[in-house]
Design an enzyme around this catalytic site. Structure first.
Site, PDB file in Angstrom:
ATOM      1  N   HIS A 173      35.053  53.471  76.368  1.00  0.00           N
ATOM      2  CA  HIS A 173      35.889  52.408  75.825  1.00  0.00           C
ATOM      3  C   HIS A 173      37.206  52.251  76.583  1.00  0.00           C
ATOM      4  O   HIS A 173      37.692  53.199  77.190  1.00  0.00           O
ATOM      5  CB  HIS A 173      36.258  52.707  74.364  1.00  0.00           C
ATOM      6  CG  HIS A 173      35.098  52.897  73.459  1.00  0.00           C
ATOM      7  ND1 HIS A 173      35.102  53.820  72.447  1.00  0.00           N
ATOM      8  CD2 HIS A 173      33.890  52.293  73.408  1.00  0.00           C
ATOM      9  CE1 HIS A 173      33.955  53.772  71.802  1.00  0.00           C
ATOM     10  NE2 HIS A 173      33.199  52.853  72.365  1.00  0.00           N
ATOM     11  N   ASP A 182      28.175  50.354  71.060  1.00  0.00           N
ATOM     12  CA  ASP A 182      28.251  51.102  72.315  1.00  0.00           C
ATOM     13  C   ASP A 182      26.932  51.046  73.088  1.00  0.00           C
ATOM     14  O   ASP A 182      26.931  51.143  74.309  1.00  0.00           O
ATOM     15  CB  ASP A 182      28.624  52.571  72.055  1.00  0.00           C
ATOM     16  CG  ASP A 182      30.071  52.733  71.632  1.00  0.00           C
ATOM     17  OD1 ASP A 182      30.833  51.744  71.694  1.00  0.00           O
ATOM     18  OD2 ASP A 182      30.444  53.848  71.237  1.00  0.00           O
TER      19      ASP A 182
END
Length: 183
Positions: free
Chosen positions: A62, A170
């Site tokens: 991230h 994700d």
């Protein structure tokens, strides 16, 4: 506090000095003056975050884009994780390279990840509490990232991928090449 700069410029492993006796231990986990001196930055943290995860949970990779980019100082309060930082600073001599550091409640190591890096971790122990300081406020619209198993990055997560527990968001992150095209 001992500090070691990783192969990625500006990314540091920090080790606090731990004082112990028969009663237990004490260490200063953060001191702004010491931190700024050992990292040679003027980073000021504005937000603290904490997460709890079980073995195999992989969070990442991230980042926050643009004006909402964040530097992070991360550590583990309980358990152990493999923490990964990937340099995505355009023009950096280590662009696309990563470091992986085992952080645990036992070793008390911390990793400072400056702005311009992707970040992620996988839980190696049965459970882990993960704590991080950020120098900028979270902004949902600025979320970005790269899929954890990108072939170009070739990160060794130290676990079999079938053991990973990954958030839906994700699992659909772009590969590194597509991420780079958006920079």
């Amino acid at each position: 506090m001992n500090s070691t700069e990783t192969k990625l410029s500006g990314c540091f492993i920090l080790e606090p000095r731990k004082l112990g006796d028969k009663r237990g231990y004490f260490f200063e986990s953060f001191n702004e003056q010491t931190f700024q001196a050992v990292t040679n930055t003027a980073t000021r943290f504005v937000q603290d975050n904490q997460s709890f995860s079980t073995k195999g949970v992989l969070r990442g990779l991230h980042a926050q884009a643009g004006a909402h980019a964040q530097a992070k100082l991360v550590r583990v309060l309980q358990g152990a994780v493999l923490d990964v930082a990937v340099d995505v600073r355009p023009g950096s001599p280590t662009f696309g390279e990563h470091v992986a550091v085992e952080l645990s409640a036992e070793n008390n190591l911390q990793l400072f990840i400056p702005r311009g890096f992707l970040h992620g971790f996988v839980v190696l122990s049965e459970e882990a509490e993960f704590f991080y300081k950020c120098d900028n406020f979270y902004n949902k619209e600025s979320e970005c990232g790269v899929i954890y198993n990108d072939a170009t990055l070739n990160i060794d997560w130290k676990m079999v991928s079938s053991e990973f527990i990954i958030a839906d968001k994700d699992a659909i992150l772009p590969n590194f090449a597509d991420f780079c095209a958006s920079l």
